[in-house]
Scaffold this active site. Structure first.
Site, PDB file in Angstrom:
ATOM      1  N   GLY A   1       0.849  -1.188   0.000  1.00 26.99           N
ATOM      2  CA  GLY A   1       0.000   0.000   0.000  1.00 26.99           C
ATOM      3  C   GLY A   1       0.880   1.232   0.000  1.00 26.99           C
ATOM      4  O   GLY A   1       2.069   1.142   0.323  1.00 26.99           O
TER       5      GLY A   1
ATOM      6  N   HIS B   1       7.947  -7.855  -3.606  1.00 28.56           N
ATOM      7  CA  HIS B   1       6.652  -8.282  -4.154  1.00 28.56           C
ATOM      8  C   HIS B   1       6.787  -9.628  -4.874  1.00 28.56           C
ATOM      9  O   HIS B   1       7.105  -9.652  -6.061  1.00 28.56           O
ATOM     10  CB  HIS B   1       6.135  -7.231  -5.143  1.00 28.56           C
ATOM     11  CG  HIS B   1       5.689  -5.965  -4.480  1.00 28.56           C
ATOM     12  ND1 HIS B   1       4.405  -5.779  -4.024  1.00 28.56           N
ATOM     13  CD2 HIS B   1       6.368  -4.839  -4.157  1.00 28.56           C
ATOM     14  CE1 HIS B   1       4.292  -4.589  -3.465  1.00 28.56           C
ATOM     15  NE2 HIS B   1       5.481  -3.999  -3.529  1.00 28.56           N
TER      16      HIS B   1
ATOM     17  N   GLU C   1       4.520 -11.444  -5.971  1.00 29.88           N
ATOM     18  CA  GLU C   1       3.461 -11.624  -6.966  1.00 29.88           C
ATOM     19  C   GLU C   1       3.826 -11.059  -8.334  1.00 29.88           C
ATOM     20  O   GLU C   1       3.195 -11.375  -9.340  1.00 29.88           O
ATOM     21  CB  GLU C   1       2.165 -10.967  -6.463  1.00 29.88           C
ATOM     22  CG  GLU C   1       2.134  -9.435  -6.457  1.00 29.88           C
ATOM     23  CD  GLU C   1       2.795  -8.798  -5.232  1.00 29.88           C
ATOM     24  OE1 GLU C   1       3.578  -9.497  -4.556  1.00 29.88           O
ATOM     25  OE2 GLU C   1       2.550  -7.599  -4.968  1.00 29.88           O
TER      26      GLU C   1
ATOM     27  N   ASP D   1     -16.497 -11.851 -22.051  1.00 30.90           N
ATOM     28  CA  ASP D   1     -17.188 -12.156 -20.795  1.00 30.90           C
ATOM     29  C   ASP D   1     -18.651 -12.532 -21.014  1.00 30.90           C
ATOM     30  O   ASP D   1     -19.114 -13.551 -20.510  1.00 30.90           O
ATOM     31  CB  ASP D   1     -17.106 -10.961 -19.834  1.00 30.90           C
ATOM     32  CG  ASP D   1     -15.673 -10.493 -19.642  1.00 30.90           C
ATOM     33  OD1 ASP D   1     -14.761 -11.319 -19.869  1.00 30.90           O
ATOM     34  OD2 ASP D   1     -15.459  -9.323 -19.294  1.00 30.90           O
TER      35      ASP D   1
ATOM     36  N   CYS E   1       5.348  -6.138   1.467  1.00 29.02           N
ATOM     37  CA  CYS E   1       5.670  -4.707   1.426  1.00 29.02           C
ATOM     38  C   CYS E   1       5.010  -3.962   2.591  1.00 29.02           C
ATOM     39  O   CYS E   1       5.354  -4.217   3.741  1.00 29.02           O
ATOM     40  CB  CYS E   1       5.306  -4.125   0.057  1.00 29.02           C
ATOM     41  SG  CYS E   1       6.100  -2.527  -0.231  1.00 29.02           S
ATOM     42  N   TYR E   2       4.068  -3.060   2.315  1.00 31.23           N
ATOM     43  CA  TYR E   2       3.398  -2.359   3.430  1.00 31.23           C
ATOM     44  C   TYR E   2       2.859  -3.375   4.442  1.00 31.23           C
ATOM     45  O   TYR E   2       2.942  -3.170   5.658  1.00 31.23           O
ATOM     46  CB  TYR E   2       2.241  -1.515   2.877  1.00 31.23           C
ATOM     47  CG  TYR E   2       1.458  -0.752   3.933  1.00 31.23           C
ATOM     48  CD1 TYR E   2       1.914   0.466   4.408  1.00 31.23           C
ATOM     49  CD2 TYR E   2       0.256  -1.262   4.439  1.00 31.23           C
ATOM     50  CE1 TYR E   2       1.199   1.175   5.370  1.00 31.23           C
ATOM     51  CE2 TYR E   2      -0.467  -0.564   5.399  1.00 31.23           C
ATOM     52  CZ  TYR E   2       0.010   0.648   5.867  1.00 31.23           C
ATOM     53  OH  TYR E   2      -0.702   1.347   6.816  1.00 31.23           O
TER      54      TYR E   2
ATOM     55  N   LYS F   1      -9.944 -12.409 -15.847  1.00 31.10           N
ATOM     56  CA  LYS F   1     -10.103 -12.561 -17.295  1.00 31.10           C
ATOM     57  C   LYS F   1      -9.505 -13.869 -17.825  1.00 31.10           C
ATOM     58  O   LYS F   1     -10.124 -14.570 -18.616  1.00 31.10           O
ATOM     59  CB  LYS F   1      -9.416 -11.381 -17.982  1.00 31.10           C
ATOM     60  CG  LYS F   1      -9.765 -11.237 -19.432  1.00 31.10           C
ATOM     61  CD  LYS F   1     -11.072 -10.543 -19.514  1.00 31.10           C
ATOM     62  CE  LYS F   1     -11.501 -10.187 -20.883  1.00 31.10           C
ATOM     63  NZ  LYS F   1     -12.678  -9.305 -20.797  1.00 31.10           N
TER      64      LYS F   1
END
Ligand code: XMP
Length: 518
Positions: A58, A172, A174, A230, A85-86, A372
């Protein structure tokens, strides 16, 4: 739709830009993850019975008074926690460690020395490349924590209390630039949280079909079909579940790409491969009337969203006794429309733009919890052809948000023709298949400028071309389209599209720009 009985990891969102990415990476590892706002109560979290919790990054500093925070009791529940992180700094701060402004901020690819005896670093190299983005750092670990990673500038790049199953990483994992990040997440999910990996698209399709049947019973449903990925996947999934109880309504709002209406009809209409009740409504006049003179982007979005619903309601009345409205809303729409603490950038019409009053008993959104790429996988499982499932996204409000300012039929014609040329040339050059090219389109700027054609002065519109590389549509880089292709497109547009005398290329990334123009 139905993820109730699956193993669950909660991603507690502290406003970091990668919050969705964390959930996606977890799901890539076959564990169902949901992003929830950090304001969610501890009781609500416990009621969901998560296998683990991930605190996101964040933009704030933990030691500022009004910074997002969380009840430290969360770390006493025996639920494994991974702070990123944060999120890692919050763990340190809450448990009695120390967080400070780092003497040297780290940003970008950074080598971290890790302790490979940590469960988090199983199968990870002792020196590994990670993605850092921080100005604060953990200066002192809380009692009971062991430091398991450091960089040249960050003495505590990771720490853990293995007994309490609390892990914290400054970097991070991710982000793809963290070369072994996915291995670390896998270790957390499988070795720390004890997940077995029960989130698979095959079972999603089966479970969802069952859940749709239960919900709809012998009622009738109406599907808002746009021909995009979608809603196409939602329509086919619904039709597998309830067959002819479903009617698909395709609203041609006059803001579609060139020839798109006929293409959609050829796939889903009576001569296409699916046995669907299909209705095509030409509502362009109605949309143009409502949009006349409206220039404010959010106002345009709301009008288009509302008109959609009104057209559906009218069609539903004609069919009679329709209880359910089906929409192809997907998870990023849900999050971006203001689930978490992150600012609402745009109200996507399938969610945020819905009018307060909707004349259906219920809205069914079978893809509401999917990203997605998961929707595409479901589409492939359902046998929908790749040219539909893999196509680039097209926003619900269509060309309405690719025409800056007010919308007129003439402007729609201009942008349709310019866009068709652009797409044709990129496809001819084989560029549309290049890695990561997420979206490309032409937009009509509301700017007119002076040009010269033959010996005559012109005063016409400028078209802007946009092409972005993106994996998640949350961030995007401008694509480097070869110059010869761009100039050919520009030439063709000014020569073939009446009303255009200038073509510009948009080379901003997202952020600070967005992908669409409005
Ligand atoms: P932005 O412009 O927010 O776009 O960077 C990110 C992605 O979302 C699509 N988009 C929409 N899709 N309804 C949709 O279904 C909308 O209102 C909408 N607005 C943007 C956009 O095309 C891009 O893929």
């Amino acid at each position: 739709m139905d993820a109730k009985n699956k193993e669950l990891v909660l991603v507690l969102d502290f406003g970091g830009q990668y919050n969705q990415l964390i959930a996606r990476r977890v799901r890539d590892l076959n564990v169902y993850a949901e992003v929830i706002p950090y304001t969610t109560s501890l009781e609500d979290i416990k009621a969901r019975n998560p296998k683990g919790i991930i605190f996101t990054g964040g933009p704030n500093s933990v030691y500022k008074e009004d910074s997002p925070s969380y009840d430290k009791a969360i770390m006493e529940q025996g639920i494994p926690v991974l702070g990123i992180c944060y999120g890692s700094q919050l763990i340190a701060h809450k448990l009695g460690g120390e967080v400070k402004t780092a003497p040297v901020s780290e940003y970008g690819k950074t080598e971290v020395e890790v302790d490979t005896t940590s469960i988090l670093y199983k199968d990870v190299h002792p020196t590994t490349i990670t993605w850092m983005s921080h100005t604060d750092y953990i200066a002192k670990a809380p009692e009971g924590f062991k430091v398991t990673g450091h960089t040249d500038h960050c003495p505590i790049a990771s720490m853990e209390n293995a007994e309490k199953k609390i892990y914290a990483v400054q970097f991070h994992p991710e982000v793809m630039h963290s070369v072994e990040g996915q291995t670390m997440l896998k270790n957390f999910l499988y070795d720390v949280c004890g997940c077995s990996g029960d989130w698979k698209m095959d079972t999603f399709v089966e479970d969802t079909i069952k859940a749709i049947r239960e919900k709809v019973g012998d009622g009738k449903a109406l599907c808002a079909l746009s021909g995009g990925v979608d809603s196409s996947v939602a329509a086919v999934l619904m039709s597998k579940a309830i067959g002819k109880q479903l009617t698909c309504v395709f609203v041609d709002h006059g803001l579609l790409r060139k020839d798109e209406g006929n293409q959609v009809e050829s796939v889903f209409g009576p001569n296409g491969p699916y046995d669907l009740n299909f209705i095509r409504v030409d509502a362009s006049k109605q949309f143009y009337e409502k949009l006349a003179g409206v220039t404010e982007p959010e106002a345009k979005r709301k009008i288009i969203g509302e008109e959609f619903i009104r057209v559906f309601e009218k069609e539903a009345k004609k069919i009679g006794a329709v209880d359910f409205l089906v929409q192809g809303t997907i998870y990023p729409d849900v999050i971006e429309s203001g689930l978490g603490k992150s600012a609402v950038i745009k109200s996507h019409h399938n969610v945020g733009g819905l009018p307060d009053y909707v004349d259906f008993k219920e809205i069914v959104e079978p893809l509401r919890m999917l990203f997605k790429d998961e929707v595409r996988k479901v589409g492939q499982k359902l046998g929908i052809p790749d040219y539909l499932v893999m196509r680039q996204p097209f926003p619900g409000p269509g060309l309405g948000i690719r025409i800056i300012g007010d919308v007129t039929p003439e402007k729609v014609r201009i942008v349709q023709e310019a866009d068709a040329i652009y797409r044709e040339e990129l496809e001819n050059a084989g560029i549309q298949k290049s890695a990561n090219l997420g979206q490309y389109f032409a937009a009509l700027t509301n700017m007119r400028s002076v040009g010269v054609m033959g010996d005559f002065r012109t005063y016409d519109y400028a078209i802007a071309l946009r092409a972005v590389c993106t994996a998640d549509f949350m961030t995007a880089d401008c694509a480097q389209i070869p110059w010869d292709v761009l100039t050919k497109v520009a030439n063709r547009i000014v020569n073939e599209v009446k009303g255009v005398n200038r073509v510009l290329y948009d080379c901003t990334s997202k952020p600070p720009a967005t992908i669409e123009f409005e």
